[in-house]
Write an enzyme that holds these catalytic residues in place. Structure first.
Site, PDB file in Angstrom:
ATOM      1  N   ILE A  44     -14.194 -28.043  26.656  1.00  0.00           N
ATOM      2  CA  ILE A  44     -14.089 -26.912  27.585  1.00  0.00           C
ATOM      3  C   ILE A  44     -15.424 -26.798  28.316  1.00  0.00           C
ATOM      4  CG2 ILE A  44     -13.653 -24.432  27.807  1.00  0.00           C
ATOM      5  CD1 ILE A  44     -12.260 -24.626  24.996  1.00  0.00           C
ATOM      6  N   TYR A  49     -22.729 -25.577  33.038  1.00  0.00           N
ATOM      7  CA  TYR A  49     -22.886 -26.820  32.273  1.00  0.00           C
ATOM      8  C   TYR A  49     -23.263 -26.590  30.808  1.00  0.00           C
ATOM      9  CZ  TYR A  49     -22.786 -29.402  36.741  1.00  0.00           C
ATOM     10  OH  TYR A  49     -22.429 -29.920  37.957  1.00  0.00           O
ATOM     11  N   GLU A  56     -14.388 -31.867  19.519  1.00  0.00           N
ATOM     12  CA  GLU A  56     -14.525 -31.911  18.054  1.00  0.00           C
ATOM     13  C   GLU A  56     -15.022 -30.582  17.506  1.00  0.00           C
ATOM     14  OE1 GLU A  56     -15.625 -34.010  20.320  1.00  0.00           O
ATOM     15  OE2 GLU A  56     -15.810 -36.057  19.568  1.00  0.00           O
ATOM     16  N   CYS A  95     -21.874 -33.149  17.472  1.00  0.00           N
ATOM     17  CA  CYS A  95     -20.618 -33.011  16.729  1.00  0.00           C
ATOM     18  C   CYS A  95     -20.687 -33.724  15.388  1.00  0.00           C
ATOM     19  CB  CYS A  95     -19.447 -33.542  17.559  1.00  0.00           C
ATOM     20  SG  CYS A  95     -19.055 -32.482  18.973  1.00  0.00           S
TER      21      CYS A  95
HETATM   22  N1  THU Z   1     -17.149 -34.791  24.996  1.00  0.00           N
HETATM   23  C1  THU Z   1     -16.389 -34.386  23.943  1.00  0.00           C
HETATM   24  O1  THU Z   1     -15.618 -33.430  24.027  1.00  0.00           O
HETATM   25  N2  THU Z   1     -16.483 -35.091  22.797  1.00  0.00           N
HETATM   26  C2  THU Z   1     -17.273 -36.196  22.623  1.00  0.00           C
HETATM   27  O2  THU Z   1     -17.297 -36.749  21.551  1.00  0.00           O
HETATM   28  C3  THU Z   1     -18.065 -36.702  23.735  1.00  0.00           C
HETATM   29  C4  THU Z   1     -18.100 -35.880  24.959  1.00  0.00           C
HETATM   30  C5  THU Z   1     -17.010 -34.057  26.261  1.00  0.00           C
HETATM   31  C6  THU Z   1     -18.202 -33.228  26.656  1.00  0.00           C
HETATM   32  C7  THU Z   1     -18.027 -33.163  28.156  1.00  0.00           C
HETATM   33  O3  THU Z   1     -17.132 -32.086  28.446  1.00  0.00           O
HETATM   34  C8  THU Z   1     -17.340 -34.469  28.516  1.00  0.00           C
HETATM   35  O4  THU Z   1     -16.798 -34.965  27.304  1.00  0.00           O
HETATM   36  C9  THU Z   1     -18.272 -35.501  29.123  1.00  0.00           C
HETATM   37  O5  THU Z   1     -19.378 -35.697  28.329  1.00  0.00           O
END
Ligand code: THU
Length: 137
Positions: A44, A49, A56, A95
């Site tokens: 989300i 930013y 996760e 994460c």
């Molecule tokens: N993102 C995730 O949700 N999980 C990950 O393991 C890597 C990155 C998201 C964060 C951001 O919204 C987008 O992917 C680009 O980095």
């Protein structure tokens, strides 16, 4: 019983709810609790930013907020929004550390790949020599 394939399918379903207008990168996660309940999360994003959050952590925080702390497995599916998955999406470092708070080195993480494939990696593989609450005691 929730199979790895089912958990990956839940992660892909969660991915469809991603709010990612800034990166265009949609991620979904599905966290299987020891009691069999699955918590889903999606990334989300936010116009500022910084307040954005990964899929996760949404899944983990949802589960913990519901009183769950005993987790059996996680699945993650990520890639360009609106497109099929073309590559694995391993959890970011933040994460991994959040998962380490509740999960041990053997905790399995299923990463969705192209064409319905997936790979399994343990948290210990993804976060070796980790710092955890054990270090504080
Ligand atoms: N993102 C995730 O949700 N999980 C990950 O393991 C890597 C990155 C998201 C964060 C951001 O919204 C987008 O992917 C680009 O980095």
């Amino acid at each position: 019983m929730t199979t790895p394939e089912t958990l990956v399918a839940f992660a892909k379903q969660a991915r469809s709810r991603s709010y990612c207008p800034y990166s265009g990168f949609a991620v979904g996660a599905a966290l299987l609790c020891a009691d069999g309940i699955v918590y889903q999360g999606c990334n989300i994003e936010n116009a500022a930013y910084g307040p954005s959050i990964c899929a996760e952590r949404v899944a983990v925080f949802r589960a913990v907020a519901e009183g769950k702390r005993d987790f059996a497995a996680l699945a993650v599916a990520g890639g360009k929004a609106g497109e099929e998955i073309t590559a694995l999406c391993p959890p970011c470092g933040v994460c991994r550390q959040v998962l380490r708070e509740f999960c041990g080195a053997d905790f399995p993480i299923y990463l969705a790949g192209p064409d319905g494939t997936y790979e399994c990696h343990s948290l210990g593989e993804l976060l070796p020599l980790s710092f955890s609450n054990a270090e504080l005691s």
